[in-house]
Motif scaffolding. Structure first.
Motif, PDB file in Angstrom:
ATOM      1  N   PHE A   5     -22.295  -1.900  24.553  1.00 21.77           N
ATOM      2  CA  PHE A   5     -21.341  -1.704  23.466  1.00 21.77           C
ATOM      3  C   PHE A   5     -21.906  -2.320  22.201  1.00 21.77           C
ATOM      4  O   PHE A   5     -22.306  -3.490  22.196  1.00 21.77           O
ATOM      5  CB  PHE A   5     -20.001  -2.363  23.796  1.00 21.77           C
ATOM      6  CG  PHE A   5     -19.155  -1.517  24.694  1.00 21.77           C
ATOM      7  CD1 PHE A   5     -18.461  -0.429  24.175  1.00 21.77           C
ATOM      8  CD2 PHE A   5     -19.071  -1.777  26.050  1.00 21.77           C
ATOM      9  CE1 PHE A   5     -17.684   0.374  25.001  1.00 21.77           C
ATOM     10  CE2 PHE A   5     -18.300  -0.973  26.881  1.00 21.77           C
ATOM     11  CZ  PHE A   5     -17.604   0.103  26.352  1.00 21.77           C
ATOM     12  N   ILE A   6     -21.958  -1.528  21.129  1.00 22.46           N
ATOM     13  CA  ILE A   6     -22.452  -2.065  19.859  1.00 22.46           C
ATOM     14  C   ILE A   6     -21.451  -1.734  18.751  1.00 22.46           C
ATOM     15  O   ILE A   6     -20.540  -0.918  18.939  1.00 22.46           O
ATOM     16  CB  ILE A   6     -23.850  -1.494  19.517  1.00 22.46           C
ATOM     17  CG1 ILE A   6     -23.798   0.033  19.370  1.00 22.46           C
ATOM     18  CG2 ILE A   6     -24.867  -1.882  20.587  1.00 22.46           C
ATOM     19  CD1 ILE A   6     -25.142   0.627  18.982  1.00 22.46           C
ATOM     20  N   GLU A  99     -12.450  -1.923  35.114  1.00 21.39           N
ATOM     21  CA  GLU A  99     -13.036  -0.810  35.896  1.00 21.39           C
ATOM     22  C   GLU A  99     -12.031   0.299  36.138  1.00 21.39           C
ATOM     23  O   GLU A  99     -12.379   1.477  36.159  1.00 21.39           O
ATOM     24  CB  GLU A  99     -13.446  -1.299  37.286  1.00 21.39           C
ATOM     25  CG  GLU A  99     -14.726  -2.037  37.364  1.00 21.39           C
ATOM     26  CD  GLU A  99     -14.897  -2.547  38.803  1.00 21.39           C
ATOM     27  OE1 GLU A  99     -15.033  -1.723  39.701  1.00 21.39           O
ATOM     28  OE2 GLU A  99     -14.871  -3.770  38.982  1.00 21.39           O
ATOM     29  N   CYS A 100     -10.784  -0.094  36.393  1.00 20.35           N
ATOM     30  CA  CYS A 100      -9.753   0.876  36.748  1.00 20.35           C
ATOM     31  C   CYS A 100      -9.084   1.479  35.525  1.00 20.35           C
ATOM     32  O   CYS A 100      -8.146   2.268  35.668  1.00 20.35           O
ATOM     33  CB  CYS A 100      -8.723   0.233  37.667  1.00 20.35           C
ATOM     34  SG  CYS A 100      -9.396  -0.126  39.306  1.00 20.35           S
ATOM     35  N   GLY A 101      -9.523   1.109  34.310  1.00 17.50           N
ATOM     36  CA  GLY A 101      -9.093   1.833  33.120  1.00 17.50           C
ATOM     37  C   GLY A 101      -8.039   1.189  32.251  1.00 17.50           C
ATOM     38  O   GLY A 101      -7.514   1.857  31.343  1.00 17.50           O
ATOM     39  N   ALA A 136     -17.640  -5.429  32.292  1.00 15.69           N
ATOM     40  CA  ALA A 136     -17.034  -4.481  33.237  1.00 15.69           C
ATOM     41  C   ALA A 136     -16.903  -3.102  32.596  1.00 15.69           C
ATOM     42  O   ALA A 136     -17.063  -2.082  33.271  1.00 15.69           O
ATOM     43  CB  ALA A 136     -15.673  -4.989  33.703  1.00 15.69           C
ATOM     44  N   ALA A 137     -16.640  -3.060  31.289  1.00 13.07           N
ATOM     45  CA  ALA A 137     -16.534  -1.774  30.589  1.00 13.07           C
ATOM     46  C   ALA A 137     -17.899  -1.086  30.552  1.00 13.07           C
ATOM     47  O   ALA A 137     -17.998   0.137  30.720  1.00 13.07           O
ATOM     48  CB  ALA A 137     -15.995  -1.986  29.172  1.00 13.07           C
ATOM     49  N   ASN A 144     -14.205   2.337  25.773  1.00 10.69           N
ATOM     50  CA  ASN A 144     -13.549   1.259  25.037  1.00 10.69           C
ATOM     51  C   ASN A 144     -13.516  -0.021  25.863  1.00 10.69           C
ATOM     52  O   ASN A 144     -13.345   0.032  27.080  1.00 10.69           O
ATOM     53  CB  ASN A 144     -12.102   1.642  24.691  1.00 10.69           C
ATOM     54  CG  ASN A 144     -12.032   2.827  23.760  1.00 10.69           C
ATOM     55  OD1 ASN A 144     -11.689   3.925  24.155  1.00 10.69           O
ATOM     56  ND2 ASN A 144     -12.396   2.607  22.516  1.00 10.69           N
ATOM     57  N   ILE A 145     -13.654  -1.144  25.178  1.00 16.97           N
ATOM     58  CA  ILE A 145     -13.466  -2.439  25.823  1.00 16.97           C
ATOM     59  C   ILE A 145     -11.981  -2.788  25.717  1.00 16.97           C
ATOM     60  O   ILE A 145     -11.416  -2.732  24.626  1.00 16.97           O
ATOM     61  CB  ILE A 145     -14.293  -3.537  25.121  1.00 16.97           C
ATOM     62  CG1 ILE A 145     -15.769  -3.122  25.041  1.00 16.97           C
ATOM     63  CG2 ILE A 145     -14.139  -4.869  25.842  1.00 16.97           C
ATOM     64  CD1 ILE A 145     -16.586  -4.028  24.132  1.00 16.97           C
TER      65      ILE A 145
END
Lengths: 253, 253
Positions: A5-6, A99-101, A136-137, A144-145
């Motif tokens: 992620f940046i 992980e599960c959204g 985890a994302a 998205n985080i």
């Protein structure tokens, strides 16, 4: 393929630039070099396939080859309000929930929460949870985080809940009484991008007073199957059920 | 209320007799005495509300007040075949999978399993996992303790799979390709008490060879939502989805 992620500013039309921990990770952990490929995601819904063009210890420049089209986010936005659990359970919840959204996590200072966050520890604890969510994302290929907020009181929680389309509370007594239709009935009413707030009690459960205040504020009590789930298992159940309902059963691709 | 699994022989028409660790737990941890109530389950589908009548350090006699009528088992039998994961992840899987209703766990010596069980450690490892399953079954109010078998090879796994009505394999490549309808389609075909076998790969996933052998043996590849789940999260997803489908959505109470 490894995903990072940046910030949006690190992306131009043709180039992604990575610094700091990411640049270190790429070189030291992944041992990648010129010509190796990685994925850069901007935390605003876009992800790009990139190929490394230049490497220095502090900075990596990668060419953007293409934008990914497949969406890996849950069709509805689920925010988990977690009664502060004991020990490091919140770390497990944030990792697995990401992980599960889950879209966001809100720690909740419940009446029966044994764990308290001292004021001078909040910043450090949040930083650690945010790092876990970011990793985890990346690992689960999210776009998205999830956000993680400071712990809230019940009054703050009820105020926050006004911004949500639907709000539920997982209630053990409901499970015992056999009321099991509430969750699917609510899912069937929801449309894409709508926001769901889910309150989970701490180890000792929610108090009667808390349940009263939440139901008065429009929260619906939901059972989560026939068995009694631990506090850290309940959010994963709700998120898995949401994925099953919206991604597999109802809408598929 | 505290729940204990006891052998059928410990139950008469009117009395439950508890020994050993259970007798200790009742006195030392729960600090219960004459007149206190607990639940005894026989691991064959029945549970009883009991009231303590006499206590000695080694033995507790409790009167059976009534038999519980509500079933807390998943309507279908789900067996989790888990590619041996690293470290103590299998303990987490057994604990949480038991809460979520798994009927049995079969550790699987997958090609990419980094963890191996030395022959002289198998007994000890199984004893520990069985203890975790028993405690999780008590805590989640299950009527049965899940079985845990010795690790199997792929040949053994395929032999075992002949005894199941349906068999699936969670396959990341399927998830990436967007095939997400297989699981709900399979659930819709299943009837109460039918047996489902679910194969989950280890951290590195299943090999192409393993996938080929499993699909040739009739296993169906299933996606588990849009995101990439860790090996220890996948079984909880499948079990939560099964509970949502069979306990909440389709049959309810």
């Amino acid at each position: 393929m490894q995903r990072y992620f940046i910030e949006k500013e690190q992306l131009s039309d043709q180039t992604a630039t990575l610094f700091g921990d990411d640049a270190k990770h790429i070189q030291k952990v992944m041992r990648m070099g010129q010509g190796d490929r990685l994925i850069c995601a901007d935390n605003e819904g876009s992800a790009y396939l990139c190929e490394i063009r230049s490497i220095t210890p502090d900075q990596i420049k990668a060419e953007i080859l293409k934008k990914f089209e497949n969406n890996t986010e849950l069709p509805i936005h689920v925010t988990i309000v977690q009664g502060l659990p004991k020990g490091d359970k919140l770390e497990l919840i944030v990792q697995k929930g990401t992980e599960c959204g889950a879209k966001a996590f809100i720690p909740f200072k419940a009446e029966r929460s044994i764990s308290k966050w001292a004021d001078n520890k909040i910043e450090k604890k949040l930083a650690r949870l945010k790092k876990i969510a970011k990793e985890a994302a990346e690992q689960s290929h999210r776009l998205n985080i999830p956000d993680i907020s400071e712990p809230v009181s019940i009054a703050q929680l009820i105020k926050i809940s006004e911004n949500y389309h639907q709000k539920i509370v997982a209630y053990e007594e409901t499970a015992k009484a056999g009321e099991q239709h509430a969750l699917p009935e609510l899912f069937k009413k929801m449309r894409a991008q709508e926001k769901l707030l889910v309150v989970i009690g701490p180890e000792g459960g929610l108090s009667e007073q808390e349940i009263n205040e939440l139901t008065k504020a429009g929260f619906i009590c939901c059972g989560l199957g026939r068995r009694i789930l631990r506090t850290e298992t309940a959010p994963l159940y709700v998120l898995s059920a949401a994925s099953y309902h919206f991604e597999l059963l109802e809408w598929g691709e």
